[in-house]
Design a protein around this motif. Structure first.
Motif, PDB file in Angstrom:
ATOM      1  N   GLY A  85       2.346   1.678  -3.452  1.00 52.89           N
ATOM      2  CA  GLY A  85       1.369   2.224  -4.393  1.00 52.89           C
ATOM      3  C   GLY A  85       1.397   3.739  -4.450  1.00 52.89           C
ATOM      4  O   GLY A  85       1.239   4.331  -5.528  1.00 52.89           O
ATOM      5  N   LYS A  86       1.620   4.396  -3.303  1.00 53.62           N
ATOM      6  CA  LYS A  86       1.703   5.864  -3.294  1.00 53.62           C
ATOM      7  C   LYS A  86       2.919   6.326  -4.095  1.00 53.62           C
ATOM      8  O   LYS A  86       2.849   7.323  -4.817  1.00 53.62           O
ATOM      9  CB  LYS A  86       1.790   6.372  -1.855  1.00 53.62           C
ATOM     10  CG  LYS A  86       0.573   6.030  -1.009  1.00 53.62           C
ATOM     11  CD  LYS A  86       0.794   6.414   0.446  1.00 53.62           C
ATOM     12  CE  LYS A  86      -0.363   5.974   1.319  1.00 53.62           C
ATOM     13  NZ  LYS A  86      -0.118   6.246   2.770  1.00 53.62           N
ATOM     14  N   GLU A 118       0.827  -1.205   0.000  1.00 57.74           N
ATOM     15  CA  GLU A 118       0.000   0.000   0.000  1.00 57.74           C
ATOM     16  C   GLU A 118       0.864   1.259   0.000  1.00 57.74           C
ATOM     17  O   GLU A 118       0.514   2.263  -0.633  1.00 57.74           O
ATOM     18  CB  GLU A 118      -0.939  -0.028   1.214  1.00 57.74           C
ATOM     19  CG  GLU A 118      -1.983  -1.138   1.152  1.00 57.74           C
ATOM     20  CD  GLU A 118      -1.417  -2.548   1.333  1.00 57.74           C
ATOM     21  OE1 GLU A 118      -2.013  -3.502   0.765  1.00 57.74           O
ATOM     22  OE2 GLU A 118      -0.366  -2.689   2.015  1.00 57.74           O
ATOM     23  N   ARG A 136      -0.941  -8.057  -4.197  1.00 55.18           N
ATOM     24  CA  ARG A 136      -1.123  -6.724  -3.606  1.00 55.18           C
ATOM     25  C   ARG A 136      -0.182  -5.716  -4.246  1.00 55.18           C
ATOM     26  O   ARG A 136      -0.569  -4.570  -4.485  1.00 55.18           O
ATOM     27  CB  ARG A 136      -0.905  -6.801  -2.102  1.00 55.18           C
ATOM     28  CG  ARG A 136      -2.037  -7.531  -1.366  1.00 55.18           C
ATOM     29  CD  ARG A 136      -1.643  -7.921   0.040  1.00 55.18           C
ATOM     30  NE  ARG A 136      -1.231  -6.776   0.843  1.00 55.18           N
ATOM     31  CZ  ARG A 136      -0.472  -6.873   1.937  1.00 55.18           C
ATOM     32  NH1 ARG A 136      -0.037  -8.083   2.333  1.00 55.18           N
ATOM     33  NH2 ARG A 136      -0.145  -5.804   2.616  1.00 55.18           N
ATOM     34  N   SER A 152      -1.521  -5.000  -7.763  1.00 55.05           N
ATOM     35  CA  SER A 152      -2.736  -4.189  -7.795  1.00 55.05           C
ATOM     36  C   SER A 152      -2.464  -2.699  -7.643  1.00 55.05           C
ATOM     37  O   SER A 152      -3.293  -1.876  -8.045  1.00 55.05           O
ATOM     38  CB  SER A 152      -3.693  -4.652  -6.691  1.00 55.05           C
ATOM     39  OG  SER A 152      -3.189  -4.315  -5.411  1.00 55.05           O
ATOM     40  N   VAL A 153      -1.319  -2.333  -7.063  1.00 56.37           N
ATOM     41  CA  VAL A 153      -0.997  -0.907  -6.909  1.00 56.37           C
ATOM     42  C   VAL A 153      -0.060  -0.410  -7.998  1.00 56.37           C
ATOM     43  O   VAL A 153       0.376   0.743  -7.963  1.00 56.37           O
ATOM     44  CB  VAL A 153      -0.402  -0.608  -5.513  1.00 56.37           C
ATOM     45  CG1 VAL A 153      -1.393  -0.962  -4.424  1.00 56.37           C
ATOM     46  CG2 VAL A 153       0.933  -1.313  -5.306  1.00 56.37           C
ATOM     47  N   ASP A 166       2.183   5.819  -7.919  1.00 60.42           N
ATOM     48  CA  ASP A 166       1.299   6.860  -8.458  1.00 60.42           C
ATOM     49  C   ASP A 166       2.077   8.146  -8.717  1.00 60.42           C
ATOM     50  O   ASP A 166       1.911   8.792  -9.764  1.00 60.42           O
ATOM     51  CB  ASP A 166       0.146   7.137  -7.487  1.00 60.42           C
ATOM     52  CG  ASP A 166      -0.839   5.976  -7.406  1.00 60.42           C
ATOM     53  OD1 ASP A 166      -0.798   5.109  -8.300  1.00 60.42           O
ATOM     54  OD2 ASP A 166      -1.632   5.943  -6.448  1.00 60.42           O
TER      55      ASP A 166
END
Length: 568
Positions: free
Chosen positions: A209-210, A206, A329, A332-333, A213
């Protein structure tokens, strides 16, 4: 999602004759096996003088040997150190191109600067200069790949007359470029330069993912000006791994290696003293692993799903189903590749090979279907942004006609340029600060919390915080301004200090912050141990002895912001 192996060539003490030979031969066997079962890349580091942590000082030789034992796996420099005192740019260009030829175009060119004091000091590279040297060298090297002849270079660190740098690589315009990243700012740096990000932070999916992006947002914006003549839009994360159908067996086989990898990383990239040829990192690991946040007891075989950090580093150590779920996981990011560290610490060759076989049989096939189509769609989606970015890059140069090699004139020109661009010698304060650090560590080392609290009361703390404010380096703050609050607990009650960070200077004062961007809460004794280089903040954090509240991305920058070494 692509998969790779990552090698440091670790060799914990005690050493015996023939161990380095076995280490290298085993690694070549492992790469051959990885190629056969379907891994996409192998990454090999370049490190110097980092005993036990990395015995990989000539990666181009190892990768060349691997190229002759494999057919399809890509061969990644992860990374080549670019400061010219370590590697001359022309020699880098020649070696990378030669490896691309002998491997039939399978090279990925990862780059970096190093942050280990043993390496920077060993080659005389000033920490404050290394980023500028990277930028300078990558521009020169990529031009050597595409300019025929190379039109020459004249900068503070590199002076070279026009030459035709040969051979040229198979891949045009050059092999894909990457840069080592360990924090948010370097991920942004990779995106601004249009190159792949090799992230060496053990981050949860998670959090990754940041970063992903932000990376792709910058890469698709006007901020992206490619460092090379092609853009490589990819983000890779690195994780320790050991695989077995039985979770407890996977932990037993792999957790010591994973923990030693992270412990030795902190040893060399922090402020831990090291005596060449004498410091025993493995012995220190066994003695201090629990206090540094690497407790074996924290890792138990009852996890339904994996987290990278569970009070102690775990990574991708578990069963095929657990590891596959963790990979999902990351997938997915938007993470593009996971690079697994299996050869770490005391991990055994036969266990590594069993893990590779099991991964190829039980995990990799779950991610193969539709992968090429998704990558093609990604390339099509990014094509307009990449085209626009390459238009912002200064093109290859043409050498004016009539240039002829003239040894005497060229040598004289190089020496004139060297004298003209020589940087000033560091001021006396740097040496004084180093002597103070060494003396302060002697006062702190081995003392109990009570002894440290008694010796260093609020008056001494005022001196330390004032010193931190004076040492503030705006170039390391990434533009941050605001308040940092330090809450130091003691037996007789807490003390609170605030550092007010401006654009060019910092101020220290006692008392709480009005609007802190980050609050750090820890024992006074632990704060003193951090200042003395006797404790690692990351270990204190994982051990619950350091609490962060606010912008966590600020925390890894604090050491460099106040004159200390990078934790990366």
């Amino acid at each position: 999602m692509r998969f790779s192996l990552f090698y440091e060539h670790q060799l914990p003490r005690p050493w015996a004759d023939g161990q380095e030979l076995k280490l290298y031969q085993d690694a070549l066997d492992q790469v051959e096996l990885a190629d056969r079962v379907g891994f996409d890349y192998v990454w090999e580091v370049e490190h110097h003088f980092l005993e036990e942590y990395s015995h990989s000082s000539a990666p181009e030789v190892f990768l060349a040997a691997a190229s002759q034992r494999t057919r399809r796996i890509r061969l990644g420099h992860g990374i080549v150190q670019l400061p010219p005192a370590v590697n001359h740019p022309a020699r880098i260009a020649e070696r990378v191109a030669t490896l691309d030829l002998v491997s039939n175009g399978r090279v990925d060119f990862g780059t970096g600067e190093s942050s280990a004091g043993a390496e920077l000091g060993g080659f005389g590279v000033r920490r404050t200069d290394k980023r500028a040297q990277w930028q300078d060298a990558i521009d020169a090297i990529t031009r050597m790949f595409v300019e025929e002849p190379f039109a020459g270079w004249n900068s503070a660190d590199i002076t070279m007359p026009p030459r035709n740098v040969l051979p040229k690589p198979v891949q045009k315009p050059h092999p894909p470029l990457w840069v080592a990243c360990s924090r948010r700012e370097t991920i942004q740096f990779a995106a601004r330069n249009g190159i792949g990000a090799l992230s060496f932070s053990f981050v949860e999916p998670e959090d990754a993912g940041k970063w992903v992006d932000e990376y792709y947002r910058i890469l698709a914006s006007d901020e992206c000006v490619p460092a090379g003549f092609a853009v490589n839009p990819n983000v890779t994360v690195v994780l320790p791994m050991m695989l077995h159908e039985d979770e407890a067996t996977a932990i037993d086989r792999g957790i010591d290696g994973a923990h030693f990898f992270a412990f030795a990383l902190a040893h060399y990239y922090g402020t831990t003293p090291h005596d060449p040829g004498r410091t025993d990192v493995w012995r220190e690991f066994l003695a201090r692993r629990d206090s540094r946040g690497f407790s074996r007891e924290e890792i138990i075989a009852n996890a339904e799903s994996l987290n990278v950090n569970v009070g102690s580093l775990r990574g991708a150590i578990g069963t095929p189903d657990q590891v596959a779920e963790l990979i999902r996981r990351y997938e997915s990011v938007g993470v593009d590749q996971i690079s697994f560290v299996l050869q770490a610490g005391p991990n055994k060759h036969e266990h590594i090979c069993e893990s590779l076989e099991l991964f190829g049989k039980s995990v990799l096939p779950r991610f193969a279907e539709g992968r090429d189509e998704r990558e093609a769609a990604k390339a099509e989606r990014l094509a307009p942004a990449i085209e626009a970015a390459l238009a912002r890059r200064e093109p290859a140069r043409k050498l004016p006609p009539g240039y002829r090699i003239d040894e005497d004139a060229e040598v004289a020109r190089v020496h004139r340029a060297s004298r003209a661009t020589r940087r000033p010698v560091p001021d006396i304060r740097t040496a004084a600060r180093r002597r103070f650090q060494q003396g302060f560590r002697k006062l702190v080392n081995g003392r109990s919390d009570a002894q440290l609290e008694k010796r260093f009361g609020p008056g001494a703390q005022r001196v330390f915080f004032a010193g931190m404010a004076r040492a503030f380096d705006p170039s390391a703050s990434a533009g941050f301004t605001g308040e940092l609050e330090f809450r130091l607990t003691r037996a007789d009650g807490p003390t609170v200090w605030t550092l007010q960070i401006g654009k060019s200077r910092a101020r220290a004062r006692s008392g709480p912050a009005h609007d802190p961007a980050l609050t750090l809460t820890m024992a006074t004794a632990d704060f003193l141990r951090i200042l003395a280089g006797d404790a690692n903040p990351a270990s204190l954090l994982m051990d619950g002895r350091l609490e962060l509240r606010g912008d966590h991305y600020l925390a890894p920058r604090l050491s460099e912001m106040f004159g200390g070494p990078s934790p990366y």
